[in-house]
Motif scaffolding. Structure first.
Motif, mmCIF file in Angstrom:
data_model
loop_
_atom_site.group_PDB
_atom_site.id
_atom_site.type_symbol
_atom_site.label_atom_id
_atom_site.label_comp_id
_atom_site.label_asym_id
_atom_site.label_seq_id
_atom_site.Cartn_x
_atom_site.Cartn_y
_atom_site.Cartn_z
ATOM 1 N N LEU A 244 0.827 -1.208 0.000
ATOM 2 C CA LEU A 244 0.000 0.000 0.000
ATOM 3 C C LEU A 244 0.858 1.253 0.000
ATOM 4 O O LEU A 244 0.564 2.222 -0.720
ATOM 5 C CB LEU A 244 -0.923 -0.019 1.219
ATOM 6 N N ARG A 245 1.929 1.252 0.774
ATOM 7 C CA ARG A 245 2.796 2.444 0.834
ATOM 8 C C ARG A 245 3.421 2.745 -0.523
ATOM 9 O O ARG A 245 3.492 3.906 -0.953
ATOM 10 C CB ARG A 245 3.874 2.265 1.887
ATOM 11 N N ASP A 246 3.872 1.698 -1.201
ATOM 12 C CA ASP A 246 4.459 1.913 -2.525
ATOM 13 C C ASP A 246 3.433 2.491 -3.493
ATOM 14 O O ASP A 246 3.762 3.367 -4.314
ATOM 15 C CB ASP A 246 5.007 0.593 -3.071
ATOM 16 N N MET A 247 2.206 2.016 -3.418
ATOM 17 C CA MET A 247 1.153 2.525 -4.302
ATOM 18 C C MET A 247 0.828 3.982 -3.987
ATOM 19 O O MET A 247 0.615 4.792 -4.896
ATOM 20 C CB MET A 247 -0.095 1.656 -4.165
ATOM 21 N N LEU A 248 0.801 4.320 -2.706
ATOM 22 C CA LEU A 248 0.533 5.698 -2.307
ATOM 23 C C LEU A 248 1.641 6.636 -2.773
ATOM 24 O O LEU A 248 1.380 7.763 -3.211
ATOM 25 C CB LEU A 248 0.376 5.792 -0.792
ATOM 26 N N LYS A 249 2.874 6.198 -2.674
ATOM 27 C CA LYS A 249 3.997 7.040 -3.093
ATOM 28 C C LYS A 249 3.867 7.436 -4.568
ATOM 29 O O LYS A 249 4.214 8.553 -4.948
ATOM 30 C CB LYS A 249 5.317 6.298 -2.874
ATOM 31 N N LYS A 250 3.370 6.520 -5.370
ATOM 32 C CA LYS A 250 3.272 6.779 -6.797
ATOM 33 C C LYS A 250 2.047 7.603 -7.162
ATOM 34 O O LYS A 250 2.110 8.471 -8.048
ATOM 35 C CB LYS A 250 3.236 5.444 -7.552
ATOM 36 N N ALA A 251 0.917 7.325 -6.502
ATOM 37 C CA ALA A 251 -0.346 7.930 -6.935
ATOM 38 C C ALA A 251 -0.889 8.990 -5.990
ATOM 39 O O ALA A 251 -1.611 9.886 -6.427
ATOM 40 C CB ALA A 251 -1.402 6.833 -7.116
ATOM 41 N N PHE B 7 5.333 -6.079 14.352
ATOM 42 C CA PHE B 7 4.422 -5.456 13.397
ATOM 43 C C PHE B 7 4.960 -4.139 12.829
ATOM 44 O O PHE B 7 4.308 -3.543 11.968
ATOM 45 C CB PHE B 7 3.069 -5.186 14.072
ATOM 46 N N PHE B 8 6.116 -3.703 13.278
ATOM 47 C CA PHE B 8 6.617 -2.383 12.881
ATOM 48 C C PHE B 8 7.275 -2.453 11.521
ATOM 49 O O PHE B 8 8.250 -3.192 11.325
ATOM 50 C CB PHE B 8 7.603 -1.873 13.922
ATOM 51 N N PRO B 9 6.779 -1.678 10.531
ATOM 52 C CA PRO B 9 7.349 -1.734 9.183
ATOM 53 C C PRO B 9 8.697 -1.042 9.050
ATOM 54 O O PRO B 9 9.310 -1.096 7.975
ATOM 55 C CB PRO B 9 6.296 -1.004 8.329
ATOM 56 N N GLY B 10 9.156 -0.371 10.088
ATOM 57 C CA GLY B 10 10.415 0.358 10.027
ATOM 58 C C GLY B 10 10.184 1.845 9.938
ATOM 59 O O GLY B 10 9.246 2.301 9.266
ATOM 60 N N ALA B 11 11.043 2.611 10.595
ATOM 61 C CA ALA B 11 10.851 4.063 10.665
ATOM 62 C C ALA B 11 10.831 4.719 9.291
ATOM 63 O O ALA B 11 10.134 5.715 9.079
ATOM 64 C CB ALA B 11 11.947 4.683 11.531
ATOM 65 N N ALA B 12 11.576 4.175 8.353
ATOM 66 C CA ALA B 12 11.619 4.773 7.014
ATOM 67 C C ALA B 12 10.320 4.571 6.258
ATOM 68 O O ALA B 12 10.071 5.250 5.253
ATOM 69 C CB ALA B 12 12.777 4.173 6.216
ATOM 70 N N ASN B 13 9.464 3.690 6.735
ATOM 71 C CA ASN B 13 8.228 3.366 6.028
ATOM 72 C C ASN B 13 6.977 3.836 6.770
ATOM 73 O O ASN B 13 5.865 3.436 6.412
ATOM 74 C CB ASN B 13 8.148 1.855 5.807
#
Length: 436
Positions: free
Chosen positions: A242-249, A298-304
Motif C-alpha cells: 500500500l505504501r508503494d502505491m501511495l507514493k506513486k499515486a 508489526f513495525f514496518p520500520g521508521a523509514a516506512n
C-alpha cells in the motif's frame, strides 16, 4: 466501521495571556505580521481552489446533563435531533492565534500545542456530533476530523461518495482528515485491485479536494479482534504494498502506524509453530504471551512510517466487568512504557506521536455505578495531554454495546465540556477556527 454520511466542519492554538500590556501588544503585532507574510488568516491556511477519566457532585448513575442545544436521542435512536434547537453558547479560551501550515508532512509539532481531534464519522452508534455541532460546543473546529471506513472490492472504500464528502468537510474547515481504513471483509487477503481503488479515492481526497490526509491503515493489528490481527509478516507485506502505491499515486497521504496498547488476552488468529506465530515470539521461548514484545513484530520500520500512534481507552479496572472507575494517577504513562516501551518507536525515530483513538468510557447503567463522569474523563484527558503528543484523536461516540450504553463523548454533557474548557485555559491545544 462503515461510514454513514453526515453534514459537516489554520488551526489556531490558545495559551494563557501573561505579561504587561506593552508586551502583549508587541506579541500581537508580531503574530499579525507573521500571519500576513504566510498568507494566512487567523491561523488558517487558506484553501486553494479544489473540486473530505475531579468530581462535581453528580451521581455516576444519573442521566447526562445535555449541552444546551444537543440533539435529543434514545439508546435505540439514530442520533438525529428530535427538533431543531438553538446552538449553545460556548466561550472557548483561545488567544494569540498561531498559524499551522498543513504541508511538509510529517511534522514533529503543530503550532505550540497538542492538536485536539475528534472521531465523529462511523456507524452503529447512538449519538455522534456533526461538524457544526462539535464546533459550537468546543467553540472551535477540532484540529482533526476522523472517520472509520471499510475497504470494498467494488469501490475501494465502502460508500465512496460519503468518504469524499467528509474529505470536503475537513478541507473546508482547514483541519486534518484522519482516515481509519479497515479491511473488514477480507483482512490481509485484500487484493491489489482493491488497494488500487482505495489509493485512487485517497488521491482524490488529498489532491483533487486538497484535504490533508492521515491514513491509519489496519489499526490495532496486534490485538485479537480483527481479521487482520496477529499476522505480523503478512501485515508488513501489505503495508509496504500500500505504501508503494501511495507514493506513486497519492504521495501527500501520510501513513499512521497504530497498534493497540499492550498485549491481548490470547492468541486467536495464528497457529502455534507457524511462521506468523514464531515472528511474535520475540523472547524465543516457544510461546507467545505477555512477556513478548507486542509491537516490534508489526513495525514496518521508521523509514516506512510517517506517524507513530496507539489506541488506548479507559474502561475501568475490571473490564470486561463494566464499572465506572477512576484511572490510576499514572496509568497512561505506565501503559505506554511498561512492560514494553512503545515510546521508543517515536523517541528513536524522531517521528511525531499520535494517540490515535482514545476516551474514558462512561457506562450509563446502574450496574456500573461508581465514580463521577467528569472525574473519569477529566483525569483521562489530563493524563493524555501530559504526554505531550503531537495529536490526540478523541472517540466522540455514544454506543450501545455488550448490553450497556457506552458514552465516550466530551461534548454531549455540559459538566464535562465545561471542565474541559476550564482545563484548556492553562494548557494550549491546537484547534481549528472559531465556530461561526
Amino acid at each position: 466501521m462503515a461510514t454513514t454520511p453526515k453534514p459537516s466542519a489554520t488551526m489556531t492554538s490558545g495559551n494563557k495571556s501573561s505579561g504587561s500590556r506593552r508586551t502583549l501588544i508587541a506579541v500581537v503585532v508580531v503574530v499579525v505580521l507573521a500571519a500576513a507574510a504566510a498568507g494566512i488568516y487567523f491561523g488558517v491556511v487558506k484553501p486553494k481552489s479544489a473540486d473530505s477519566s475531579a468530581t462535581n457532585g453528580r451521581s455516576s448513575s444519573s442521566s447526562p446533563t445535555p449541552v444546551p442545544g444537543a440533539p435529543t436521542t434514545s439508546p435505540s435512536g439514530n442520533g438525529q435531533p428530535a427538533t431543531p434547537v438553538a446552538p449553545p453558547t460556548v466561550n472557548f479560551p483561545i488567544s494569540s492565534p498561531i498559524s499551522v501550515p498543513m504541508t511538509g508532512l510529517p511534522l514533529k509539532k503543530f503550532g505550540n500545542g497538542v492538536v485536539w481531534g475528534s472521531h465523529i464519522w462511523g456507524d452503529n452508534y447512538v449519538w455522534a456530533p456533526t461538524v457544526a455541532e462539535i464546533s459550537r460546543r468546543y467553540g472551535s473546529v477540532p484540529g482533526a476530523l476522523g472517520g472509520f471506513y471499510h475497504t470494498d472490492a467494488a469501490t475501494g472504500i465502502q460508500y465512496p461518495d460519503a468518504f469524499l464528502d467528509q474529505a470536503r468537510q475537513a478541507r473546508a474547515a482547514g483541519t486534518w482528515f484522519y482516515v481509519t481504513l479497515e479491511p473488514r471483509a477480507v483482512g490481509l487477503n485484500v487484493t491489489a485491485d482493491t488497494l488500487a481503488k482505495c489509493v485512487e479515492l485517497l488521491r482524490k481526497a488529498s489532491v483533487e479536494i486538497g484535504a490533508p490526509v492521515l491514513l491509519r491503515w489496519a489499526h490495532e493489528m496486534n490485538g485479537n479482534w480483527y481479521p487482520w490481527s496477529q499476522q505480523p509478516i503478512k501485515y508488513k507485506q501489505v503495508w509496504m504494498q500500500l505504501r508503494d502505491m501511495l507514493k506513486k499515486a497519492a504521495p501527500k497521504v501520510a501513513m499512521v502506524w497504530s497498534p493497540n496498547i499492550g498485549f491481548p488476552a490470547e492468541i486467536k488468529f495464528t497457529a502455534p509453530g507457524s511462521p506468523e506465530y514464531l515472528a511474535m515470539d520475540t523472547d524465543k521461548n516457544g510461546k507467545v504471551d505477555e512477556l513478548d514484545d507486542p509491537y516490534e513484530p508489526f513495525f514496518p520500520g521508521a523509514a516506512n512510517v510517517d506517524f507513530i500512534s496507539v489506541s488506548m481507552f479507559w474502561f475501568g479496572n475490571e473490564y470486561p466487568n463494566f464499572k465506572n472507575q477512576m484511572p490510576p494517577a499514572d496509568h497512561v504513562a505506565k501503559k505506554l512504557r511498561e512492560p514494553h516501551d512503545l515510546t521508543r518507536f517515536y523517541r528513536d525515530s524522531k517521528l511525531p506521536f499520535i494517540i490515535s483513538e482514545t476516551a474514558s468510557t462512561f457506562f450509563r447503567d446502574a450496574r456500573a455505578a461508581g465514580v463521577d463522569e467528569v472525574a473519569m474523563k477529566q483525569t483521562w484527558w489530563r493524563q493524555l495531554i501530559a504526554e505531550d503528543p503531537t495529536m490526540v484523536m478523541w472517540f466522540e461516540f455514544t454506543k450501545q454495546e455488550d448490553n450497556y450504553l457506552k458514552d465516550s463523548c466530551i461534548t454531549n454533557n455540559t459538566a464535562v465540556i465545561n471542565a474541559f474548557k476550564d482545563d484548556m485555559k492553562t494548557r494550549p491545544l491546537v484547534f481549528g477556527p472559531p465556530a461561526a
